[in-house]
Design a protein around this motif. Structure first.
Motif, short mmCIF file in Angstrom:
data_model
loop_
_atom_site.label_atom_id
_atom_site.label_comp_id
_atom_site.label_asym_id
_atom_site.label_seq_id
_atom_site.Cartn_x
_atom_site.Cartn_y
_atom_site.Cartn_z
N UNK A 84 0.86 -1.16 0.00
CA UNK A 84 0.00 0.00 0.00
C UNK A 84 0.90 1.22 0.00
N UNK A 85 0.67 2.10 -0.96
CA UNK A 85 1.45 3.34 -1.06
C UNK A 85 0.57 4.46 -0.52
N UNK A 86 1.03 5.10 0.55
CA UNK A 86 0.25 6.16 1.18
C UNK A 86 0.08 7.30 0.18
N UNK A 87 -1.17 7.67 -0.08
CA UNK A 87 -1.54 8.74 -1.01
C UNK A 87 -1.00 8.50 -2.42
N UNK A 88 -0.95 7.21 -2.82
CA UNK A 88 -0.45 6.89 -4.15
C UNK A 88 -1.06 5.62 -4.71
N UNK A 89 -0.39 5.05 -5.70
CA UNK A 89 -0.86 3.85 -6.39
C UNK A 89 -0.29 2.61 -5.71
N UNK A 107 8.02 6.67 -7.82
CA UNK A 107 7.36 7.76 -7.10
C UNK A 107 5.97 7.32 -6.68
N UNK A 108 5.24 8.21 -6.07
CA UNK A 108 3.93 7.89 -5.53
C UNK A 108 3.00 7.23 -6.55
N UNK A 109 2.95 7.77 -7.77
CA UNK A 109 2.03 7.23 -8.76
C UNK A 109 2.72 6.48 -9.90
N UNK A 110 4.02 6.65 -10.05
CA UNK A 110 4.77 5.91 -11.06
C UNK A 110 5.78 5.07 -10.30
N UNK A 111 5.34 3.88 -9.89
CA UNK A 111 6.16 3.07 -9.02
C UNK A 111 6.27 1.64 -9.56
#
Length: 111
Positions: free
Chosen positions: A68-73, A98-102
């Protein structure tokens, strides 16, 4: 080819720009994927090695690593394993981005 049995998972956060939480998805007796609770955060350049049994995964379950990514994907591993309590084999993963490109990449099984 049979699925590998492992007793632990190890995740290394390689230059992540996010806070992640380790969880697992396992398949129950009805064939449904069950998401476990998390047990704390980890950040960039940290490694966490965990036993899925500590997250409530039943012995001999087919499971997938889930982050689970906090505030992300969020990310779910593509490779499944069989959890065998007490097994000395460890499945190693690396996460980054990064948060959305991980990304969550399987590295190896050792032990």
């Amino acid at each position: 080819m049979p699925m590998k049995h492992v007793g632990k998972f190890s995740v290394y956060a390689d230059t992540t720009g996010y806070v992640a939480r380790i969880q697992f998805k396992y398949i129950d007796d009805d064939g449904k994927k069950i998401l476990t609770n998390s047990r704390g955060d980890f950040l960039s350049f940290q490694t966490q090695t965990v036993d899925p049994g500590d997250y409530g995964v039943p012995d001999q379950s087919i499971l997938y690593l889930y982050l689970t990514v906090v505030a992300g994907k969020d990310m779910e591993a593509e490779k499944a394993f069989v959890y065998s309590k007490g097994n000395t084999s460890v499945a190693y993963y690396k996460c980054g981005g990064t948060t959305f490109i991980n990304n969550l990449d399987f590295v190896k099984v050792e032990g």
